[in-house]
Design an enzyme around this catalytic site. Structure first.
Site, PDB file in Angstrom:
ATOM      1  N   HIS A   5     -13.291  12.677 -29.932  1.00  0.00           N
ATOM      2  CA  HIS A   5     -11.858  12.560 -31.121  1.00  0.00           C
ATOM      3  C   HIS A   5     -12.885  11.037 -31.556  1.00  0.00           C
ATOM      4  CE1 HIS A   5      -8.999  15.112 -31.010  1.00  0.00           C
ATOM      5  NE2 HIS A   5     -10.019  15.400 -31.688  1.00  0.00           N
ATOM      6  N   PHE A  63      -0.045   9.313 -29.752  1.00  0.00           N
ATOM      7  CA  PHE A  63      -0.270   9.554 -30.705  1.00  0.00           C
ATOM      8  C   PHE A  63      -0.692  10.300 -31.760  1.00  0.00           C
ATOM      9  CE2 PHE A  63      -4.044   7.821 -29.785  1.00  0.00           C
ATOM     10  CZ  PHE A  63      -5.017   8.159 -30.566  1.00  0.00           C
ATOM     11  N   CYS A 112     -23.910  -8.804 -40.315  1.00  0.00           N
ATOM     12  CA  CYS A 112     -23.631  -8.794 -41.482  1.00  0.00           C
ATOM     13  C   CYS A 112     -22.475  -9.046 -42.397  1.00  0.00           C
ATOM     14  CB  CYS A 112     -23.956  -7.227 -42.585  1.00  0.00           C
ATOM     15  SG  CYS A 112     -22.470  -6.258 -42.065  1.00  0.00           S
ATOM     16  N   ASP A 128      -9.182   6.845 -24.844  1.00  0.00           N
ATOM     17  CA  ASP A 128      -8.645   5.739 -23.764  1.00  0.00           C
ATOM     18  C   ASP A 128     -10.076   5.518 -23.408  1.00  0.00           C
ATOM     19  OD1 ASP A 128      -8.028   8.094 -21.857  1.00  0.00           O
ATOM     20  OD2 ASP A 128      -6.490   8.398 -23.031  1.00  0.00           O
ATOM     21  N   SER A 143      -1.535  20.806 -27.203  1.00  0.00           N
ATOM     22  CA  SER A 143      -0.484  22.411 -27.389  1.00  0.00           C
ATOM     23  C   SER A 143      -1.992  22.575 -28.139  1.00  0.00           C
ATOM     24  CB  SER A 143       0.176  21.402 -28.439  1.00  0.00           C
ATOM     25  OG  SER A 143       0.225  21.532 -29.094  1.00  0.00           O
TER      26      SER A 143
HETATM   27 ZN   LIG Z   1     -23.195  -5.114 -40.420  1.00  0.00          ZN
END
Ligand SMILES: [Zn+2]
Length: 255
Positions: free
Chosen positions: A125, A38, A161, A110, A200
């Protein structure tokens, strides 16, 4: 196997001579598992998100409109939860089990490396394992939230929250996770061989990690379908499918 590409044996020899290599992987590792690359320019889901002018992949856009982000990411999330590790993931896990690889630095979120059995996985990442509330920073496992979203289409909310829960993948505009980057730097500083697979190396700060390794004079083995930025300086470079070549390198260690 008498017709084996001599570069496969060369790569295996470098792994044997190494103290313990570090592997560095990217999206190309998971494309044989059916997860689209992606981040590939023009083709990947990420590129489509960024090129239609709506910028859902940026952290600011996520805060403004998480519903659109979840909708657009849905096909990728669905692919990731149904994907299975491929022969390249298993070969890397086996190389680690044999002591040939000490750490695996990945740009992928993943979790396929972990599912294939890799232990020391550094996800620079981010990861889809967990999600964080963008208001109170509470952390929760992402999978149950995702399953609920895929069922009812309602953006996951924080139990504490009510804030929006964001999967812990790094979006455009966010810093790479500091702890993971430090761990990756340390692993690369301590090794004498880098095995780059399925990337790459065009991806900004994370690729700078690999550049630094090259500048230190590490041995470099690259396995990727397409040319990479460091092909010129690699000790072994193989442009082919990682799911074929990594198992072959692993196999060559035995012969
Ligand atoms: Zn929260």
């Amino acid at each position: 196997m008498k017709d084996r590409d001599p570069r496969i044996q060369q790569a295996a020899n470098l792994l044997t001579e190494s103290r313990a290599a570090v592997a560095f992987t990217g999206a190309g590792l998971s494309t044989p598992s059916g997860i689209p690359d992606f981040r590939s320019p023009g083709t990947g889901l990420w590129a489509r998100l960024e090129s239609d002018g709506t910028d859902e992949s940026t952290i600011q856009a996520f805060g403004r409109d998480p519903q659109t982000f979840y909708q657009r990411m849905k096909p990728l999330f669905q692919k990731i939860i149904t994907a299975e590790p491929n022969a390249a993931h298993y070969a890397l896990a086996e190389l680690e089990a044999k002591g040939k690889i000490q750490a695996l630095v990945t740009q992928n979120a993943d979790m396929l490396h972990q599912r294939a059995g890799s232990k020391n996985v550094i996800e620079i990442h981010g990861s889809l394992t967990e999600a964080t509330c963008i208001q109170c920073y509470r952390i929760a496992p992402f999978r149950p939230l995702l399953d609920q979203y895929l069922t009812d289409g309602i953006v996951p909310r924080c139990k504490e929250c009510g804030g929006t829960m964001k999967p812990n993948v790094i979006l455009t505009g966010e810093q790479l996770p500091v702890r993971a980057m430090l761990a990756a730097q340390q692993a690369i500083r301590q090794t004498d061989l880098l095995l780059v697979a399925g990337t790459s190396l065009a991806g900004g700060p994370s690729s700078a990690l690999v550049d630094s390794a090259y500048l230190r004079g590490l041995k470099l083995v690259i396995v990727n379908q397409t040319p990479t930025l460091l092909d010129q300086v690699a000790d072994v470079i193989i442009h082919a499918d990682v799911a074929t070549i990594l198992p072959a390198i692993n196999e060559a260690l035995r012969s």
